[in-house]
Design a protein around this motif. Structure first.
Motif, PDB file in Angstrom:
ATOM      1  N   LEU A   1       1.764   9.255  -6.125  1.00 53.96           N
ATOM      2  CA  LEU A   1       2.181  10.609  -5.629  1.00 53.96           C
ATOM      3  C   LEU A   1       3.378  11.123  -6.779  1.00 53.96           C
ATOM      4  O   LEU A   1       2.936  12.092  -7.140  1.00 53.96           O
ATOM      5  CB  LEU A   1       2.879  10.565  -4.201  1.00 53.96           C
ATOM      6  N   LEU A   2       4.062  10.214  -7.052  1.00 54.28           N
ATOM      7  CA  LEU A   2       4.987  10.783  -8.119  1.00 54.28           C
ATOM      8  C   LEU A   2       4.568  10.470  -9.598  1.00 54.28           C
ATOM      9  O   LEU A   2       4.770  11.636 -10.147  1.00 54.28           O
ATOM     10  CB  LEU A   2       6.003   9.514  -8.320  1.00 54.28           C
TER      11      LEU A   2
ATOM     12  N   LEU B   1       0.893  -1.014  -0.060  1.00 58.78           N
ATOM     13  CA  LEU B   1       0.031  -0.070   0.025  1.00 58.78           C
ATOM     14  C   LEU B   1       1.030   1.218   0.049  1.00 58.78           C
ATOM     15  O   LEU B   1       0.616   2.217  -0.709  1.00 58.78           O
ATOM     16  CB  LEU B   1      -0.880  -0.077   1.091  1.00 58.78           C
ATOM     17  N   ALA B   2       1.953   1.292   0.729  1.00 60.58           N
ATOM     18  CA  ALA B   2       3.017   2.303   0.744  1.00 60.58           C
ATOM     19  C   ALA B   2       3.701   2.562  -0.663  1.00 60.58           C
ATOM     20  O   ALA B   2       3.655   3.785  -0.964  1.00 60.58           O
ATOM     21  CB  ALA B   2       4.025   2.052   1.697  1.00 60.58           C
TER      22      ALA B   2
ATOM     23  N   SER C   1       4.437  14.308 -11.532  1.00 54.47           N
ATOM     24  CA  SER C   1       4.949  14.319 -12.987  1.00 54.47           C
ATOM     25  C   SER C   1       3.998  14.749 -13.804  1.00 54.47           C
ATOM     26  O   SER C   1       4.263  15.680 -14.716  1.00 54.47           O
ATOM     27  CB  SER C   1       5.523  12.994 -13.133  1.00 54.47           C
ATOM     28  N   LEU C   2       2.789  14.377 -13.681  1.00 54.54           N
ATOM     29  CA  LEU C   2       1.618  14.934 -14.561  1.00 54.54           C
ATOM     30  C   LEU C   2       1.343  16.281 -14.290  1.00 54.54           C
ATOM     31  O   LEU C   2       1.119  17.078 -15.352  1.00 54.54           O
ATOM     32  CB  LEU C   2       0.318  13.888 -14.337  1.00 54.54           C
TER      33      LEU C   2
END
Length: 80
Positions: A11-12, A3-4, A16-17
Motif C-alpha cells: 500500500l505504501l 501478510l499484514a 508513493s508511486l
C-alpha cells in the motif's frame, strides 16, 4: 503478521508511486499541453508545483528540529 506487513508495504509503495507519477506528469508534461485541454482540470495551478514541496520540506525540517530539541532536553535531564 507477515501478510499484514506485506500489505502495508504494498500500500505504501502504491501510494508513493501514485504521488510520484502525478507530480511528474504535473511538472514535466502538463506545461506542454494546451491550456484549454480537459486534462488541466485534474491538476492544481502551476504555482503550487514549487509551493507544495517547499512547504512540506520546511514542515519536515521544523518537526525534525523540534524532535532533536526534545531529545537533547531529555538527555540533559537524565545526566543531572
Amino acid at each position: 503478521m507477515e501478510l499484514a506487513d506485506r500489505a502495508v508495504g504494498f500500500l505504501l509503495s502504491f501510494i508513493s508511486l501514485s504521488i510520484f507519477t502525478y507530480y511528474t506528469f504535473w511538472v514535466i508534461i502538463l506545461p506542454f499541453v494546451d491550456d484549454d485541454h480537459f486534462v488541466h482540470k485534474y491538476f492544481l495551478p502551476q504555482e503550487y508545483t514549487i509551493l507544495i514541496p517547499v512547504s512540506a520540506g520546511v514542515a519536515l525540517l521544523c518537526l525534525l528540529c523540534i524532535f532533536i530539541g526534545f531529545v537533547m532536553l531529555k538527555s540533559k535531564k537524565k545526566k543531572a
